[in-house]
Design an enzyme around this catalytic site. Sequence first.
Site, PDB file in Angstrom:
ATOM      1  N   LYS A   1     -13.843   6.463  -8.744  1.00 51.62           N
ATOM      2  CA  LYS A   1     -12.673   6.499  -7.864  1.00 51.62           C
ATOM      3  C   LYS A   1     -11.645   7.489  -8.419  1.00 51.62           C
ATOM      4  O   LYS A   1     -11.345   7.475  -9.619  1.00 51.62           O
ATOM      5  CB  LYS A   1     -12.051   5.091  -7.808  1.00 51.62           C
ATOM      6  CG  LYS A   1     -10.741   5.069  -7.044  1.00 51.62           C
ATOM      7  CD  LYS A   1      -9.970   3.775  -7.232  1.00 51.62           C
ATOM      8  CE  LYS A   1      -8.606   3.970  -6.612  1.00 51.62           C
ATOM      9  NZ  LYS A   1      -7.468   3.394  -7.082  1.00 51.62           N
TER      10      LYS A   1
ATOM     11  N   LYS B   1      -5.103   8.752 -11.033  1.00 50.83           N
ATOM     12  CA  LYS B   1      -4.423   9.465 -12.121  1.00 50.83           C
ATOM     13  C   LYS B   1      -4.706   8.811 -13.475  1.00 50.83           C
ATOM     14  O   LYS B   1      -4.660   9.459 -14.503  1.00 50.83           O
ATOM     15  CB  LYS B   1      -2.922   9.601 -11.863  1.00 50.83           C
ATOM     16  CG  LYS B   1      -2.196   8.300 -11.738  1.00 50.83           C
ATOM     17  CD  LYS B   1      -0.723   8.540 -11.477  1.00 50.83           C
ATOM     18  CE  LYS B   1      -0.005   7.273 -11.088  1.00 50.83           C
ATOM     19  NZ  LYS B   1      -0.336   6.752  -9.766  1.00 50.83           N
TER      20      LYS B   1
ATOM     21  N   LYS C   1      -4.421  -4.344 -14.973  1.00 47.49           N
ATOM     22  CA  LYS C   1      -3.429  -3.710 -15.844  1.00 47.49           C
ATOM     23  C   LYS C   1      -3.373  -4.418 -17.192  1.00 47.49           C
ATOM     24  O   LYS C   1      -3.245  -3.781 -18.226  1.00 47.49           O
ATOM     25  CB  LYS C   1      -2.065  -3.667 -15.159  1.00 47.49           C
ATOM     26  CG  LYS C   1      -2.027  -2.546 -14.125  1.00 47.49           C
ATOM     27  CD  LYS C   1      -0.777  -2.517 -13.304  1.00 47.49           C
ATOM     28  CE  LYS C   1      -0.902  -1.449 -12.223  1.00 47.49           C
ATOM     29  NZ  LYS C   1      -0.115  -1.770 -11.034  1.00 47.49           N
TER      30      LYS C   1
HETATM   31  P1  ADP Z   1      -3.667   6.107  -8.701  1.00 43.73           P
HETATM   32  O1  ADP Z   1      -4.961   5.342  -8.638  1.00 43.73           O
HETATM   33  O2  ADP Z   1      -3.873   7.564  -8.888  1.00 43.73           O
HETATM   34  O3  ADP Z   1      -2.698   5.500  -9.684  1.00 43.73           O
HETATM   35  P2  ADP Z   1      -2.011   4.830  -6.758  1.00 43.73           P
HETATM   36  O4  ADP Z   1      -2.486   3.488  -7.228  1.00 43.73           O
HETATM   37  O5  ADP Z   1      -0.614   5.241  -7.040  1.00 43.73           O
HETATM   38  O6  ADP Z   1      -3.011   5.951  -7.262  1.00 43.73           O
HETATM   39  O7  ADP Z   1      -2.288   4.899  -5.187  1.00 43.73           O
HETATM   40  C1  ADP Z   1      -1.354   5.204  -4.185  1.00 43.73           C
HETATM   41  C2  ADP Z   1      -2.036   5.040  -2.837  1.00 43.73           C
HETATM   42  O8  ADP Z   1      -3.148   5.942  -2.712  1.00 43.73           O
HETATM   43  C3  ADP Z   1      -2.602   3.641  -2.602  1.00 43.73           C
HETATM   44  O9  ADP Z   1      -2.413   3.260  -1.244  1.00 43.73           O
HETATM   45  C4  ADP Z   1      -4.068   3.797  -2.920  1.00 43.73           C
HETATM   46  O10 ADP Z   1      -4.856   2.860  -2.246  1.00 43.73           O
HETATM   47  C5  ADP Z   1      -4.356   5.230  -2.478  1.00 43.73           C
HETATM   48  N1  ADP Z   1      -5.419   5.802  -3.313  1.00 43.73           N
HETATM   49  C6  ADP Z   1      -5.319   6.207  -4.591  1.00 43.73           C
HETATM   50  N2  ADP Z   1      -6.492   6.677  -5.057  1.00 43.73           N
HETATM   51  C7  ADP Z   1      -7.371   6.530  -4.042  1.00 43.73           C
HETATM   52  C8  ADP Z   1      -8.760   6.836  -3.892  1.00 43.73           C
HETATM   53  N3  ADP Z   1      -9.475   7.362  -4.877  1.00 43.73           N
HETATM   54  N4  ADP Z   1      -9.334   6.563  -2.710  1.00 43.73           N
HETATM   55  C9  ADP Z   1      -8.626   6.025  -1.690  1.00 43.73           C
HETATM   56  N5  ADP Z   1      -7.320   5.733  -1.765  1.00 43.73           N
HETATM   57  C10 ADP Z   1      -6.691   5.973  -2.920  1.00 43.73           C
END
Ligand code: ADP
Length: 322
Positions: A189, A192, A110
């Site tokens: 990956k 968002k 971050k």
């Molecule tokens: P983003 O990457 O969209 O900001 P978050 O960090 O809020 O998503 O993730 C929320 C949950 O979803 C976490 O437990 C994260 O490990 C899972 N997650 C998010 N994106 C993926 C992905 N591409 N593959 C597997 N798990 C994911």
Amino acid sequence: MRILTGIQPTGTLHLGNYFGAMRPAIEQQTQGEAFYFVADFHSMTSLFDPKQRLMNVLGVAIDFMACGLDPQKCVFFRQSDVSEVTELTWILSTLTPVGLLERCHSYKDKLAKGLEANHGLFSYPVLMAADILLYDSNIVPVGKDQKQHVEVTRDIAIKFNNTYGKTLVIPEPQIQETVAVIPGTDGQKMSKSYNNTINIFGEEKAIRKKIMSIQMDSRTPEEPKPDAEKNSVIILMKLLDPSVGKEYEEKLRIGGLGYGNLKKAFFEVYWNYFEGARKKREDLLNNLDYVRGVLKEGADKARVIADEVLKRVKVASGLGSL
Ligand code: ADP
Ligand code: TRP
């Protein structure tokens, strides 16, 4: 055995969230005593719009329930409704070496992205440790990116037990390796932050467009694709419907299937998969008081455990009655 996990209310939920976090949690709600919560305190490190936060909390709760989270089978609550977690955060923070937090990848990523480092962002893993330890959690299902935070939690809990005597339960992270990283529309990956998501819920036309925009290589339809299993549409399709996914994987491998047709078939699989969830979501959207009631009842149940554990922690650390 107690299973606990949290999800941040910071945006629209996508297939990465669904396969990485939500579906495993939903599958496990009957395999132990499941505690699931919407991490609104955590969302304060990156979201500064109060109305948006409230809307997102309700939105995540609705989407999670629409996808199969059953409040009869688990304890489902909003993190900030059990504010005891902030008290435990302070106590744990006094046992957390600064270096441990400085080494956290998520914090470093971050910072690298240029996010302003407020103290909350830095101490995010301590609040997460408090979430986990406050409920004597044994198993914490998370995506790969959160594994380190659960390891930090273990370190803090061990330090507490060494300092004040055996008080806290040491949790284990649980990572579903098969769905560890869900690819997005650009092959990276799905996240968002990368604008490459396919949302769980959304308007049909927009999602169709998003799916048709998934990046593919330039090989002709006729060419056999011996690496078909690495195709991101195939990966997603097999997660949604293993038999149809395998069938398309074979078609792609042999040659003769164009990427446009593959994506059209994928849209159908995706749209059918969430059909029931979309109906359920409509009902919940028309019944917000029910959703609010679920979260309130969940918080009341969670608080019973939280109070017990916090009392134990306070007695152990010299904050008990005089
Ligand atoms: P983003 O990457 O969209 O900001 P978050 O960090 O809020 O998503 O993730 C929320 C949950 O979803 C976490 O437990 C994260 O490990 C899972 N997650 C998010 N994106 C993926 C992905 N591409 N593959 C597997 N798990 C994911
Ligand atoms: N940090 C987690 C995420 O971004 C959400 C979370 C907060 C969490 N507290 C937790 C997950 C406790 C598991 C356990 O995905």
